[in-house]
Design a protein around this motif. Structure first.
Motif, PDB file in Angstrom:
ATOM      1  N   GLN A 100       0.826  -1.209   0.000  1.00  0.00           N
ATOM      2  CA  GLN A 100       0.000   0.000   0.000  1.00  0.00           C
ATOM      3  C   GLN A 100       0.861   1.260   0.000  1.00  0.00           C
ATOM      4  O   GLN A 100       1.802   1.386   0.773  1.00  0.00           O
ATOM      5  N   THR A 101       0.552   2.170  -0.911  1.00  0.00           N
ATOM      6  CA  THR A 101       1.174   3.495  -0.902  1.00  0.00           C
ATOM      7  C   THR A 101       0.130   4.509  -1.350  1.00  0.00           C
ATOM      8  O   THR A 101      -0.931   4.146  -1.867  1.00  0.00           O
ATOM      9  N   ALA A 102       0.433   5.778  -1.165  1.00  0.00           N
ATOM     10  CA  ALA A 102      -0.393   6.813  -1.780  1.00  0.00           C
ATOM     11  C   ALA A 102      -0.397   6.584  -3.283  1.00  0.00           C
ATOM     12  O   ALA A 102       0.593   6.142  -3.863  1.00  0.00           O
ATOM     13  N   PHE A 103      -1.524   6.857  -3.916  1.00  0.00           N
ATOM     14  CA  PHE A 103      -1.656   6.526  -5.341  1.00  0.00           C
ATOM     15  C   PHE A 103      -0.678   7.295  -6.214  1.00  0.00           C
ATOM     16  O   PHE A 103      -0.367   6.879  -7.326  1.00  0.00           O
ATOM     17  N   SER A 104      -0.155   8.416  -5.702  1.00  0.00           N
ATOM     18  CA  SER A 104       0.680   9.287  -6.538  1.00  0.00           C
ATOM     19  C   SER A 104       2.176   9.082  -6.351  1.00  0.00           C
ATOM     20  O   SER A 104       2.967   9.836  -6.906  1.00  0.00           O
ATOM     21  N   ASP A 164      -1.892   8.649 -16.934  1.00  0.00           N
ATOM     22  CA  ASP A 164      -2.975   8.766 -15.963  1.00  0.00           C
ATOM     23  C   ASP A 164      -2.901   7.580 -15.005  1.00  0.00           C
ATOM     24  O   ASP A 164      -3.101   6.437 -15.405  1.00  0.00           O
ATOM     25  N   ILE A 165      -2.614   7.856 -13.722  1.00  0.00           N
ATOM     26  CA  ILE A 165      -2.393   6.784 -12.763  1.00  0.00           C
ATOM     27  C   ILE A 165      -3.654   5.964 -12.528  1.00  0.00           C
ATOM     28  O   ILE A 165      -3.588   4.751 -12.272  1.00  0.00           O
ATOM     29  N   PHE A 166      -4.825   6.598 -12.629  1.00  0.00           N
ATOM     30  CA  PHE A 166      -6.072   5.864 -12.424  1.00  0.00           C
ATOM     31  C   PHE A 166      -6.330   4.907 -13.588  1.00  0.00           C
ATOM     32  O   PHE A 166      -6.735   3.758 -13.390  1.00  0.00           O
ATOM     33  N   GLU A 167      -6.074   5.385 -14.794  1.00  0.00           N
ATOM     34  CA  GLU A 167      -6.218   4.519 -15.974  1.00  0.00           C
ATOM     35  C   GLU A 167      -5.203   3.396 -15.945  1.00  0.00           C
ATOM     36  O   GLU A 167      -5.503   2.247 -16.283  1.00  0.00           O
ATOM     37  N   LEU A 168      -3.962   3.721 -15.523  1.00  0.00           N
ATOM     38  CA  LEU A 168      -2.906   2.722 -15.461  1.00  0.00           C
ATOM     39  C   LEU A 168      -3.255   1.619 -14.458  1.00  0.00           C
ATOM     40  O   LEU A 168      -3.116   0.434 -14.751  1.00  0.00           O
ATOM     41  N   ALA A 169      -3.703   2.021 -13.264  1.00  0.00           N
ATOM     42  CA  ALA A 169      -4.078   1.034 -12.248  1.00  0.00           C
ATOM     43  C   ALA A 169      -5.209   0.148 -12.738  1.00  0.00           C
ATOM     44  O   ALA A 169      -5.205  -1.079 -12.539  1.00  0.00           O
ATOM     45  N   ILE A 199      -8.676  15.477 -10.565  1.00  0.00           N
ATOM     46  CA  ILE A 199      -8.313  16.677 -11.329  1.00  0.00           C
ATOM     47  C   ILE A 199      -6.932  17.186 -10.911  1.00  0.00           C
ATOM     48  O   ILE A 199      -6.087  17.498 -11.762  1.00  0.00           O
ATOM     49  N   SER A 200      -6.695  17.242  -9.611  1.00  0.00           N
ATOM     50  CA  SER A 200      -5.398  17.701  -9.116  1.00  0.00           C
ATOM     51  C   SER A 200      -4.273  16.786  -9.577  1.00  0.00           C
ATOM     52  O   SER A 200      -3.197  17.248  -9.987  1.00  0.00           O
ATOM     53  N   GLN A 201      -4.522  15.472  -9.543  1.00  0.00           N
ATOM     54  CA  GLN A 201      -3.504  14.512  -9.968  1.00  0.00           C
ATOM     55  C   GLN A 201      -3.188  14.658 -11.450  1.00  0.00           C
ATOM     56  O   GLN A 201      -2.022  14.619 -11.853  1.00  0.00           O
ATOM     57  N   ARG A 202      -4.197  14.840 -12.270  1.00  0.00           N
ATOM     58  CA  ARG A 202      -3.961  14.970 -13.711  1.00  0.00           C
ATOM     59  C   ARG A 202      -3.209  16.252 -14.034  1.00  0.00           C
ATOM     60  O   ARG A 202      -2.401  16.286 -14.967  1.00  0.00           O
ATOM     61  N   GLN A 203      -3.456  17.299 -13.265  1.00  0.00           N
ATOM     62  CA  GLN A 203      -2.674  18.529 -13.447  1.00  0.00           C
ATOM     63  C   GLN A 203      -1.210  18.286 -13.089  1.00  0.00           C
ATOM     64  O   GLN A 203      -0.306  18.756 -13.798  1.00  0.00           O
ATOM     65  N   SER A 204      -0.973  17.549 -12.015  1.00  0.00           N
ATOM     66  CA  SER A 204       0.401  17.231 -11.614  1.00  0.00           C
ATOM     67  C   SER A 204       1.086  16.364 -12.661  1.00  0.00           C
ATOM     68  O   SER A 204       2.270  16.556 -12.970  1.00  0.00           O
ATOM     69  N   GLU A 205       0.347  15.399 -13.213  1.00  0.00           N
ATOM     70  CA  GLU A 205       0.911  14.521 -14.243  1.00  0.00           C
ATOM     71  C   GLU A 205       1.263  15.306 -15.497  1.00  0.00           C
ATOM     72  O   GLU A 205       2.300  15.050 -16.129  1.00  0.00           O
ATOM     73  N   HIS A 206       0.409  16.248 -15.862  1.00  0.00           N
ATOM     74  CA  HIS A 206       0.689  17.068 -17.046  1.00  0.00           C
ATOM     75  C   HIS A 206       1.979  17.857 -16.852  1.00  0.00           C
ATOM     76  O   HIS A 206       2.835  17.898 -17.757  1.00  0.00           O
TER      77      HIS A 206
END
Length: 312
Positions: A100-104, A164-169, A199-206
């Motif tokens: 288990q880790t934070a998703f990001s 996209d980490i959610f799509e990847l997972a 939304i925040s995660q996708r901004q960070s990924e971009h």
């Protein structure tokens, strides 16, 4: 500090990590960002506990099979915190254990990219650990995922900070189970809270993707970039690395960085070995051109197995 996993060549990988967990660990394990060992959180005593191998040493790898990916929602300051879990099972385990880790985290992204790259071998046993990246000042940077197949061959996916980490997972879970991931528990996180996190995660990924592409472009400008074992470019510190880019032996020094990374040397190890060979000089910046070439030629004769003692 060793930047690689510090295993013994005599270590029995077949059952590590599944016999020394505290009773109140709840089967949750994670990688310490401080030293790359596997740890559990002792809920009774409210502290992190390092898992030990059969010899009583800090555990740096586990051998397991992958089962599925899932979300977990925790709380911090009464706010939901979204995490990802990789369900695993070992030969000595009763039931599942969860990484288990934070998703990001960089570790989780590297793990998912590596798992996705396995293809038909996705259900085969794996050896999983962490490799620490040491900064120029000697402090610890990120804990990167280090994954090997059962034959101890490293799994090296292409690094993609913008994926996209959610799509990847979800893609990885589909490969493992044939099904999409179940959404996070709606009793713990509202749709609005989840949307805000996404939304925040996708901004960070971009932004991470843009930064990565800019670093790649700068490296190409200077004749090619050394690369991390996970596929990402090795960055040169703007403050402490500019001397390399301005040095007349620049190309040799850049390639030397590439060699040092493949050999698994930390900045501290490099300073120590430089001092041994060149009468106490600890910085390559203070070496003559002839000494730089001598060191480069010496490093070129070494193999990762000879340098990374105990790393398979």
């Amino acid at each position: 500090m060793n930047s690689t996993m510090d295993f013994s060549v005599n270590t029995d990988f077949s059952a590590l990590g599944f016999r020394a967990l505290p009773d109140n660990s709840r089967g949750i394990i994670s990688v310490s960002g401080k030293n790359g060992t596997w740890v559990v959180y002792d809920h009774n005593n409210k502290k992190e506990v390092t898992i030990q191998d059969f010899q009583g040493n800090p555990l740096r790898c586990i051998t397991c099979r992958l089962e599925f990916i899932s979300y977990y929602v925790g709380f911090y300051n009464n706010k939901p915190v979204l995490k990802l879990r990789i369900a695993i099972k070992g030969e000595e385990a009763k039931g599942f254990y969860y990484i288990q880790t934070a998703f990001s985290t960089v570790w989780m992204r590297g793990a998912l990219l590596a798992i996705e790259s396995l293809g038909q071998n996705i259900k085969e046993p794996l050896i999983i650990g962490a490799r620490l990246v040491e900064k120029e000042d000697g402090s610890v940077g990120n804990a990167l995922c280090a994954m090997f197949d059962i034959n101890e061959v490293p799994i090296l996916p292409n690094w993609d900070p913008g994926r996209d980490i959610f799509e990847l997972a979800n893609t990885v879970n589909q490969l493992l189970t044939g099904e999409s991931m179940a959404p996070p528990n709606p009793e713990k996180i509202t749709a609005a809270e989840l949307s805000s996190i996404q939304i925040s995660q996708r901004q960070s990924e971009h932004k991470a993707k843009q930064d990565y592409l800019e670093r790649q472009a700068r490296k190409q400008q200077y004749g090619g970039a050394p690369r991390h074992s996970n596929g990402g470019a090795i960055t040169v510190s703007p403050k402490k690395g500019d001397w390399i880019l301005e040095h007349p032996m620049r190309e040799v020094l850049i390639e030397m960085n590439n060699l040092l990374h493949r050999l698994g040397w930390t900045a501290q190890r490099c300073r120590e070995e430089t001092a041994k060979r060149f009468d106490g000089i600890t910085s390559r910046q203070n070496l003559s051109d002839d000494q730089i070439m001598e060191m480069y030629e010496w490093l070129s004769t070494l193999s990762p197995v000879e340098i990374e003692e105990g790393v398979f």
